[in-house]
Scaffold this active site. Structure first.
Site, PDB file in Angstrom:
ATOM      1  N   SER A 198      18.016 -42.363 -24.658  1.00 56.80           N
ATOM      2  CA  SER A 198      18.786 -41.747 -23.520  1.00 56.80           C
ATOM      3  C   SER A 198      17.827 -41.177 -22.473  1.00 56.80           C
ATOM      4  O   SER A 198      17.035 -40.194 -22.710  1.00 56.80           O
ATOM      5  CB  SER A 198      20.004 -40.686 -23.858  1.00 56.80           C
ATOM      6  OG  SER A 198      20.631 -40.318 -22.495  1.00 56.80           O
ATOM      7  N   SER A 199      17.744 -41.595 -21.161  1.00 55.00           N
ATOM      8  CA  SER A 199      17.045 -40.966 -20.255  1.00 55.00           C
ATOM      9  C   SER A 199      17.509 -39.554 -20.145  1.00 55.00           C
ATOM     10  O   SER A 199      16.771 -38.606 -19.413  1.00 55.00           O
ATOM     11  CB  SER A 199      17.069 -41.816 -18.992  1.00 55.00           C
ATOM     12  OG  SER A 199      18.651 -42.061 -18.321  1.00 55.00           O
ATOM     13  N   GLN A 200      18.986 -39.379 -20.335  1.00 53.74           N
ATOM     14  CA  GLN A 200      19.298 -37.849 -20.153  1.00 53.74           C
ATOM     15  C   GLN A 200      18.679 -37.007 -20.928  1.00 53.74           C
ATOM     16  O   GLN A 200      18.398 -35.680 -20.532  1.00 53.74           O
ATOM     17  CB  GLN A 200      20.745 -37.860 -20.459  1.00 53.74           C
ATOM     18  CG  GLN A 200      21.710 -38.576 -19.575  1.00 53.74           C
ATOM     19  CD  GLN A 200      23.177 -38.629 -20.166  1.00 53.74           C
ATOM     20  OE1 GLN A 200      23.407 -37.973 -21.019  1.00 53.74           O
ATOM     21  NE2 GLN A 200      23.902 -39.248 -19.470  1.00 53.74           N
ATOM     22  N   GLU A 217      24.657 -49.028 -18.213  1.00 56.31           N
ATOM     23  CA  GLU A 217      26.056 -48.758 -18.222  1.00 56.31           C
ATOM     24  C   GLU A 217      26.877 -49.890 -17.535  1.00 56.31           C
ATOM     25  O   GLU A 217      28.032 -49.863 -17.586  1.00 56.31           O
ATOM     26  CB  GLU A 217      26.169 -47.449 -17.502  1.00 56.31           C
ATOM     27  CG  GLU A 217      25.736 -47.488 -15.952  1.00 56.31           C
ATOM     28  CD  GLU A 217      25.435 -45.917 -15.502  1.00 56.31           C
ATOM     29  OE1 GLU A 217      25.165 -45.965 -14.201  1.00 56.31           O
ATOM     30  OE2 GLU A 217      25.899 -45.182 -16.300  1.00 56.31           O
ATOM     31  N   LYS A 253      37.607 -40.379 -17.743  1.00 51.68           N
ATOM     32  CA  LYS A 253      36.184 -40.088 -17.720  1.00 51.68           C
ATOM     33  C   LYS A 253      35.423 -39.777 -16.475  1.00 51.68           C
ATOM     34  O   LYS A 253      34.753 -39.036 -16.033  1.00 51.68           O
ATOM     35  CB  LYS A 253      35.452 -40.497 -18.852  1.00 51.68           C
ATOM     36  CG  LYS A 253      34.238 -40.139 -19.368  1.00 51.68           C
ATOM     37  CD  LYS A 253      33.373 -40.992 -20.384  1.00 51.68           C
ATOM     38  CE  LYS A 253      32.152 -40.493 -20.771  1.00 51.68           C
ATOM     39  NZ  LYS A 253      32.323 -39.010 -21.601  1.00 51.68           N
ATOM     40  N   LYS A 292      29.397 -39.590 -11.198  1.00 51.77           N
ATOM     41  CA  LYS A 292      29.114 -38.771 -12.080  1.00 51.77           C
ATOM     42  C   LYS A 292      28.212 -38.206 -12.352  1.00 51.77           C
ATOM     43  O   LYS A 292      27.767 -36.925 -12.710  1.00 51.77           O
ATOM     44  CB  LYS A 292      30.068 -39.400 -13.537  1.00 51.77           C
ATOM     45  CG  LYS A 292      29.936 -38.361 -14.682  1.00 51.77           C
ATOM     46  CD  LYS A 292      30.133 -38.966 -15.810  1.00 51.77           C
ATOM     47  CE  LYS A 292      29.140 -39.950 -16.453  1.00 51.77           C
ATOM     48  NZ  LYS A 292      29.287 -40.434 -17.940  1.00 51.77           N
ATOM     49  N   GLY A 323      28.181 -36.923 -22.588  1.00 51.11           N
ATOM     50  CA  GLY A 323      26.904 -36.729 -22.700  1.00 51.11           C
ATOM     51  C   GLY A 323      26.128 -35.881 -21.779  1.00 51.11           C
ATOM     52  O   GLY A 323      25.264 -35.346 -22.213  1.00 51.11           O
ATOM     53  N   HIS A 380      25.853 -44.817 -27.068  1.00 51.15           N
ATOM     54  CA  HIS A 380      26.892 -44.445 -26.096  1.00 51.15           C
ATOM     55  C   HIS A 380      28.144 -44.033 -26.389  1.00 51.15           C
ATOM     56  O   HIS A 380      28.187 -43.469 -27.764  1.00 51.15           O
ATOM     57  CB  HIS A 380      27.009 -45.431 -24.694  1.00 51.15           C
ATOM     58  CG  HIS A 380      25.602 -45.489 -24.025  1.00 51.15           C
ATOM     59  ND1 HIS A 380      25.561 -45.436 -22.520  1.00 51.15           N
ATOM     60  CD2 HIS A 380      24.382 -45.387 -24.258  1.00 51.15           C
ATOM     61  CE1 HIS A 380      24.679 -45.617 -22.114  1.00 51.15           C
ATOM     62  NE2 HIS A 380      23.704 -45.470 -22.965  1.00 51.15           N
ATOM     63  N   ARG A 408      26.428 -39.075 -31.132  1.00 54.69           N
ATOM     64  CA  ARG A 408      25.761 -39.349 -30.010  1.00 54.69           C
ATOM     65  C   ARG A 408      24.431 -38.956 -30.057  1.00 54.69           C
ATOM     66  O   ARG A 408      24.218 -37.720 -30.629  1.00 54.69           O
ATOM     67  CB  ARG A 408      26.235 -39.157 -28.502  1.00 54.69           C
ATOM     68  CG  ARG A 408      27.591 -40.085 -28.356  1.00 54.69           C
ATOM     69  CD  ARG A 408      28.036 -39.935 -26.982  1.00 54.69           C
ATOM     70  NE  ARG A 408      27.496 -40.201 -25.964  1.00 54.69           N
ATOM     71  CZ  ARG A 408      27.813 -40.266 -24.859  1.00 54.69           C
ATOM     72  NH1 ARG A 408      28.786 -39.785 -24.468  1.00 54.69           N
ATOM     73  NH2 ARG A 408      26.933 -40.641 -23.805  1.00 54.69           N
TER      74      ARG A 408
END
EC number: 2.5.1.19
Length: 441
Positions: A181-183, A328, A425, A36, A105, A355, A133
């Site tokens: 979050s690293s995102q 995760e 998901k 993903k 996310g 998360h 989130r």
């Protein structure tokens, strides 16, 4: 999308126990879908490229489809073909558009910057869970870089919100707290080649999941960007992106329950297509297997492809594990450690509270309700094994908790996993694949 076993659409799913497997010990091969994390990054970079990109072997799941829908709303095209998905670049447009986030996310974090590159007014909203989130640090950084972002009446810095595009972003330097979050960091880096000046991000606080940052930087290079990192500063200069063909690796985090199965139940499971070299954090599972007394080794399939062979005897030692870089994997690892021969501690994962659900609270609650003794710490869990019993394992609309429930069922008959469909998901065919691993296909 894959056809799911009827059990996956029921309100609960009785997770099968390993004692039903043919011949006792597990002995099977499984193929997991594409990553993903890689799929959605590839789609974003393809949309920012100058020509069409064929993304081969992408994940086809709820989150991946939400990303394609979001990119379509922003002006990119996507055509499904027998060999993958062909993504065409973002094109200018006017008027209003709506991006539906669901509870994805990566979509919520990767697409607002893209909206700021165009001329549209783009409204973002999603499920109730996505509104909880964390997103504020990213939106704040985008505002500092020149994005016009308006809150939509909910919590400040969270969906719903609106991005008014003014034809691009100048970019420049910005401080970013990516500890939740690293995102957040990946979102800025992925869009940076399209900024007039690129972007230089100065990191504030800790950054979870460094492997995901390495993944982002590697993929930027593959598409033609030239990112540079020096300590806590990351610079991505403006660049023209182009890549005609990109193949997505199997999702190694999604492989976690299949890696866990032989360690918990005994036997051998082979995971097809496991790469020898990868930036995916899930590759850490190979080290975990060795630490828990199992064996993980590469071998060749009859067709010449790579397999990772995982073998275990069902005997697990208690361990202290810092999962900061691989948070995760915590739900599956916590489920495994409920069967260890002594206490275990998981640390470094405070960010899991933000998360799909508060994963630490959910795991402590659900594992304890089944007879375990699991307590939360400031940044993780303490697991003291105790006999588990049948009962409902609530999953809080979290795909990783469905996978954890499946692992519990290997040794505990009567585990009823709530809402198994939520695993769509990341792995729409998970229930089918799990039954096949246990010889019940």
């Amino acid at each position: 999308m894959s056809t799911e076993d009827p059990a996956a659409t029921a309100s609960t799913w009785t997770a099968p126990t390993a004692r039903r497997a043919k011949g006792g010990a597990l002995d099977t091969t499984v193929r997991v879908p594409g990553s993903k994390s890689i799929t959605n990054r590839a789609y974003v970079l393809a949309a920012l490229s100058t020509g069409e990109t064929l993304v081969r072997e992408p994940l086809d799941s709820r989150d991946a489809r939400l990303m394609l829908d979001a990119l379509a709303a922003l002006g990119a095209g996507a055509e499904h073909a027998s060999d993958g998905v062909r993504v065409s670049p973002l094109t200018p447009g006017i008027g209003d558009a709506t991006v539906t986030l669901g509870n994805a996310g990566t979509v919520a974090r990767f697409t607002p910057a893209l909206a700021a590159l165009g001329e549209r007014t783009v409204h973002f909203d999603g499920d109730a869970a996505i509104r909880r989130r964390p997103l504020s640090p990213l939106l704040g950084a985008l505002r500092e870089l020149g994005a016009d972002i308006r809150d939509g009446g909910g919590e400040p810095g969270a969906p719903p919100f609106t991005v008014r595009g003014h034809g691009g972003l100048t970019g420049g330097e910005v401080d970013l707290d990516s500890s939740a979050s690293s995102q957040f960091l990946s979102a800025l880096l992925l869009a940076a080649p399209a900024f007039e000046r690129g972007v230089t991000v100065r990191l504030v606080g800790t950054v979870p999941s460094e492997p995901h940052i390495a993944m982002t930087l590697d993929m930027l290079r593959r598409f033609g960007a030239n990112p540079e990192r020096s300590g806590r500063e990351v610079h991505v200069p403006p660049a023209t992106l182009t890549l005609a063909d990109y193949t997505v690796e199997p999702d190694l985090s999604t492989a976690a329950p299949f890696v866990a199965a032989p360690l918990v139940a005994g036997g051998t499971v082979r995971i097809a297509g496991w790469p020898r070299e990868t930036t995916q954090p899930g590759d850490w599972l190979r080290s975990l297997v060795a630490e828990l007394g199992g064996e993980a080794a590469f071998e060749r399939a009859a067709d010449g492809s790579e397999l990772l062979r995982v073998t275990g005897d069902g005997l697990l030692p208690g361990r202290e594990l810092d999962l900061h870089e691989v948070g995760e994997l915590t739900p599956v690892v916590a489920a495994m450690l409920c069967f260890a021969d002594g206490p275990s501690r998981i640390s470094g994962v405070a960010h899991l509270r933000g998360h799909e659900t508060d994963r630490l609270a959910a795991l402590a609650t659900e594992l304890t309700a089944l007879g375990g003794h699991v307590t939360e710490t400031a940044d993780g869990l303490v697991i003291t094994p105790a006999p588990l019993h049948a009962g409902t394992f609530h999953t809080y609309d979290d795909h990783r908790l469905v996978m954890a429930g499946a692992v519990l069922g290997l040794r505990v008959p009567g585990i009823e996993v709530e809402n198994p469909a939520t695993v769509g998901k990341t792995f729409p065919g998970f229930v089918d694949a799990w039954h096949a691993v246990l010889g019940e296909a």
